[in-house]
Design a protein around this motif. Structure first.
Motif, PDB file in Angstrom:
ATOM      1  N   ARG A 119       0.823  -1.212   0.000  1.00  0.00           N
ATOM      2  CA  ARG A 119       0.000   0.000   0.000  1.00  0.00           C
ATOM      3  C   ARG A 119       0.851   1.255   0.000  1.00  0.00           C
ATOM      4  NH1 ARG A 119      -4.680   1.462   4.531  1.00  0.00           N
ATOM      5  NH2 ARG A 119      -5.314   3.466   3.576  1.00  0.00           N
ATOM      6  N   ALA A 120       1.927   1.282   0.792  1.00  0.00           N
ATOM      7  CA  ALA A 120       2.749   2.489   0.894  1.00  0.00           C
ATOM      8  C   ALA A 120       3.435   2.798  -0.434  1.00  0.00           C
ATOM      9  CB  ALA A 120       3.778   2.323   2.007  1.00  0.00           C
ATOM     10  N   VAL A 121       4.031   1.767  -1.047  1.00  0.00           N
ATOM     11  CA  VAL A 121       4.715   1.983  -2.327  1.00  0.00           C
ATOM     12  C   VAL A 121       3.705   2.383  -3.399  1.00  0.00           C
ATOM     13  CG1 VAL A 121       6.164   0.916  -4.078  1.00  0.00           C
ATOM     14  CG2 VAL A 121       6.506   0.355  -1.666  1.00  0.00           C
ATOM     15  N   VAL A 127       0.850   9.103  -6.263  1.00  0.00           N
ATOM     16  CA  VAL A 127       1.075  10.540  -6.059  1.00  0.00           C
ATOM     17  C   VAL A 127       2.060  11.074  -7.100  1.00  0.00           C
ATOM     18  CG1 VAL A 127       2.007  12.249  -4.463  1.00  0.00           C
ATOM     19  CG2 VAL A 127       0.468  10.476  -3.626  1.00  0.00           C
ATOM     20  N   ALA A 128       3.133  10.299  -7.365  1.00  0.00           N
ATOM     21  CA  ALA A 128       4.109  10.736  -8.360  1.00  0.00           C
ATOM     22  C   ALA A 128       3.482  10.843  -9.751  1.00  0.00           C
ATOM     23  CB  ALA A 128       5.282   9.763  -8.384  1.00  0.00           C
ATOM     24  N   LEU A 129       2.644   9.887 -10.111  1.00  0.00           N
ATOM     25  CA  LEU A 129       1.977   9.935 -11.402  1.00  0.00           C
ATOM     26  C   LEU A 129       1.025  11.124 -11.498  1.00  0.00           C
ATOM     27  CD1 LEU A 129       1.184   6.143 -11.939  1.00  0.00           C
ATOM     28  CD2 LEU A 129       2.862   7.509 -13.173  1.00  0.00           C
ATOM     29  N   LEU A 130       0.287  11.385 -10.436  1.00  0.00           N
ATOM     30  CA  LEU A 130      -0.630  12.524 -10.449  1.00  0.00           C
ATOM     31  C   LEU A 130       0.115  13.847 -10.554  1.00  0.00           C
ATOM     32  CD1 LEU A 130      -3.284  11.421  -7.794  1.00  0.00           C
ATOM     33  CD2 LEU A 130      -3.610  11.634 -10.259  1.00  0.00           C
ATOM     34  N   LEU A 131       1.256  13.969  -9.868  1.00  0.00           N
ATOM     35  CA  LEU A 131       2.041  15.204  -9.955  1.00  0.00           C
ATOM     36  C   LEU A 131       2.589  15.407 -11.364  1.00  0.00           C
ATOM     37  CD1 LEU A 131       3.994  15.148  -6.566  1.00  0.00           C
ATOM     38  CD2 LEU A 131       2.073  16.618  -7.202  1.00  0.00           C
ATOM     39  N   ALA A 132       3.078  14.320 -11.977  1.00  0.00           N
ATOM     40  CA  ALA A 132       3.587  14.435 -13.344  1.00  0.00           C
ATOM     41  C   ALA A 132       2.473  14.793 -14.318  1.00  0.00           C
ATOM     42  CB  ALA A 132       4.257  13.124 -13.757  1.00  0.00           C
ATOM     43  N   MET A 189       4.481  12.426 -20.301  1.00  0.00           N
ATOM     44  CA  MET A 189       3.318  13.198 -19.883  1.00  0.00           C
ATOM     45  C   MET A 189       2.017  12.416 -20.014  1.00  0.00           C
ATOM     46  SD  MET A 189       4.308  16.917 -21.539  1.00  0.00           S
ATOM     47  CE  MET A 189       2.905  17.722 -20.802  1.00  0.00           C
ATOM     48  N   SER A 190       2.003  11.360 -20.826  1.00  0.00           N
ATOM     49  CA  SER A 190       0.767  10.610 -21.068  1.00  0.00           C
ATOM     50  C   SER A 190       0.655   9.340 -20.242  1.00  0.00           C
ATOM     51  CB  SER A 190       0.664  10.253 -22.560  1.00  0.00           C
ATOM     52  OG  SER A 190       0.737  11.400 -23.370  1.00  0.00           O
ATOM     53  N   VAL A 191       1.775   8.821 -19.755  1.00  0.00           N
ATOM     54  CA  VAL A 191       1.764   7.557 -19.009  1.00  0.00           C
ATOM     55  C   VAL A 191       0.877   7.610 -17.768  1.00  0.00           C
ATOM     56  CG1 VAL A 191       3.250   6.192 -17.482  1.00  0.00           C
ATOM     57  CG2 VAL A 191       3.846   6.479 -19.873  1.00  0.00           C
ATOM     58  N   VAL A 194      -2.786   6.689 -18.556  1.00  0.00           N
ATOM     59  CA  VAL A 194      -2.929   5.286 -18.972  1.00  0.00           C
ATOM     60  C   VAL A 194      -2.724   4.356 -17.784  1.00  0.00           C
ATOM     61  CG1 VAL A 194      -1.987   3.501 -20.470  1.00  0.00           C
ATOM     62  CG2 VAL A 194      -2.242   5.840 -21.324  1.00  0.00           C
ATOM     63  N   ALA A 195      -1.698   4.609 -16.974  1.00  0.00           N
ATOM     64  CA  ALA A 195      -1.405   3.726 -15.846  1.00  0.00           C
ATOM     65  C   ALA A 195      -2.540   3.715 -14.833  1.00  0.00           C
ATOM     66  CB  ALA A 195      -0.100   4.162 -15.175  1.00  0.00           C
ATOM     67  N   LEU A 196      -3.058   4.878 -14.489  1.00  0.00           N
ATOM     68  CA  LEU A 196      -4.141   4.938 -13.511  1.00  0.00           C
ATOM     69  C   LEU A 196      -5.429   4.327 -14.068  1.00  0.00           C
ATOM     70  CD1 LEU A 196      -3.506   8.513 -12.086  1.00  0.00           C
ATOM     71  CD2 LEU A 196      -2.969   6.338 -11.004  1.00  0.00           C
ATOM     72  N   SER A 197      -5.682   4.488 -15.366  1.00  0.00           N
ATOM     73  CA  SER A 197      -6.886   3.899 -15.967  1.00  0.00           C
ATOM     74  C   SER A 197      -6.802   2.371 -15.964  1.00  0.00           C
ATOM     75  CB  SER A 197      -7.070   4.419 -17.394  1.00  0.00           C
ATOM     76  OG  SER A 197      -7.225   5.822 -17.413  1.00  0.00           O
ATOM     77  N   ILE A 198      -5.660   1.837 -16.353  1.00  0.00           N
ATOM     78  CA  ILE A 198      -5.518   0.381 -16.379  1.00  0.00           C
ATOM     79  C   ILE A 198      -5.508  -0.189 -14.961  1.00  0.00           C
ATOM     80  CG2 ILE A 198      -4.018  -1.518 -17.106  1.00  0.00           C
ATOM     81  CD1 ILE A 198      -3.089   0.196 -19.418  1.00  0.00           C
ATOM     82  N   TYR A 199      -4.894   0.538 -14.033  1.00  0.00           N
ATOM     83  CA  TYR A 199      -4.899   0.065 -12.641  1.00  0.00           C
ATOM     84  C   TYR A 199      -6.323   0.010 -12.093  1.00  0.00           C
ATOM     85  CZ  TYR A 199      -4.401   0.092  -7.594  1.00  0.00           C
ATOM     86  OH  TYR A 199      -4.531  -0.188  -6.255  1.00  0.00           O
ATOM     87  N   ALA A 200      -7.152   0.995 -12.440  1.00  0.00           N
ATOM     88  CA  ALA A 200      -8.549   0.960 -11.997  1.00  0.00           C
ATOM     89  C   ALA A 200      -9.267  -0.262 -12.564  1.00  0.00           C
ATOM     90  CB  ALA A 200      -9.264   2.238 -12.435  1.00  0.00           C
ATOM     91  N   ALA A 201      -8.937  -0.656 -13.799  1.00  0.00           N
ATOM     92  CA  ALA A 201      -9.539  -1.864 -14.369  1.00  0.00           C
ATOM     93  C   ALA A 201      -9.020  -3.118 -13.681  1.00  0.00           C
ATOM     94  CB  ALA A 201      -9.253  -1.923 -15.868  1.00  0.00           C
ATOM     95  N   LEU A 202      -7.744  -3.123 -13.305  1.00  0.00           N
ATOM     96  CA  LEU A 202      -7.189  -4.303 -12.633  1.00  0.00           C
ATOM     97  C   LEU A 202      -7.814  -4.531 -11.264  1.00  0.00           C
ATOM     98  CD1 LEU A 202      -3.384  -3.911 -13.487  1.00  0.00           C
ATOM     99  CD2 LEU A 202      -4.988  -5.569 -14.441  1.00  0.00           C
TER     100      LEU A 202
END
Length: 314
Positions: A119-121, A127-132, A189-191, A194-202
């Motif tokens: 959970r921590a990692v 947070v890093a993805l959202l900031l980017a 800038m686009s990752v 995509v990463a958060l969308s696919i993670y929500a599906a997972l």
């Protein structure tokens, strides 16, 4: 013989009147109508203006009030017979395909990583993805231009410390290295999206299904191929389509890199080519024709996904 008393049926409550089919069919149209009107007002006028302008000779004189000259399809004929235009189209399509597929692959790998770590990692990664993702484009490009600067850039300094003689090398002069740097910036800038969308599906995949597959002897690669990928395929399709459309229309990143030292003629994509024809050369008619061709390419890219949606609905 005594006559039998008549059986009186108990009173029944009358069923409430149902709304007519015509009234029910009008409700969805009434709810959709405001959105359709807003879309037509916001998108219809600019698209119509581009179509009309692409059929005219519209230059600097027309900007100061002179009536435009109607030329019909001359702008399109000149573009089709121009080798430079075809170079821009091929360069834009290849750049779009490479950036979109790399973005989806990298975003998918990050989504799988977030699904496996603690959970921590996972929170740090999110947070890093959202900031980017939330960083403004101009601020992001300022940092990237400093990284690849040929005089005091961090990239050349790191390569020099690693034993590679890169001091004074301008990465933006060569079209190949220019497009590679532009692609890295756009993927970076686009990752996050995509990463958060696919993670929500997972997160919607049942753990019982994965556990049952593991008990049946399926290894990690088999579970990924036969369970995870089919279940998240709809999300992969929509994010890939969005990336293709966005990367085909990219402008700001390429334009700022060109101003930092790149040559516009050799590194132009469709967005910067339209800007150079219109604002740079004052040929708004030809620029409008290129914009219409760009719209056609976007529709062609979206057509397979629209067809799949129509098949699912039918």
């Amino acid at each position: 013989m005594s006559a039998e008393a008549p059986v009186i049926a108990p009173p029944t409550a009358e069923a409430p009147p149902r709304p007519s089919r015509r009234r029910r069919s009008r409700l969805p149209a009434a709810l959709i109508l405001p959105t359709v009107v807003l879309l037509i007002a916001a998108l219809g006028y600019p698209v119509g203006w581009q179509l009309v302008t692409s059929l005219q000779k519209f230059g600097l004189r027309q900007q100061f009030g002179q009536p435009p000259e109607w030329v019909g399809l001359d702008n399109y004929v000149r573009l089709v017979t121009d080798p430079a235009m075809w170079s821009v189209i091929v360069r834009s399509v290849l750049f779009c395909l490479v950036c979109a597929f790399v973005t989806v692959v990298v975003g998918g790998l990050l989504a799988l990583l977030m699904n496996r770590v603690g959970r921590a990692v996972r929170l740090v990664l999110q947070v890093a993805l959202l900031l980017a993702w939330a960083m403004p484009v101009v601020a992001t490009m300022t940092v990237w231009i400093w990284l690849v600067d040929w005089r005091r850039g961090l990239l050349n300094w790191l390569l020099d410390k690693a034993g590679v003689d890169a001091i004074g090398h301008n990465w933006l002069v060569s079209p190949v290295s220019f497009l590679v740097i532009a692609g890295v910036v756009i993927v970076w800038m686009s990752v996050p999206f995509v990463a958060l969308s696919i993670y929500a599906a997972l997160t919607q995949i049942s753990g019982d299904v994965m556990e049952a597959a593991a008990l049946d002897g399926a290894n990690g690669r088999q579970r990924l191929r036969y369970i995870v990928l089919p279940l998240v395929a709809p999300v992969l399709t929509i994010v890939l389509l969005l990336q293709l459309i966005w990367d085909l229309r990219v402008f700001t990143q390429v334009k700022l890199l060109q101003e930092a030292g790149g040559f516009a003629g050799e590194t132009d994509l469709l967005g910067t080519y339209i800007y150079r024809l219109g604002t740079g050369a004052g040929d708004f008619g030809t620029a409008g024709a290129v914009a219409v061709l760009m719209l056609v390419l976007t529709v062609l890219v979206s057509l397979p996904y629209v067809r799949s949606l129509m098949k699912e609905e039918s």
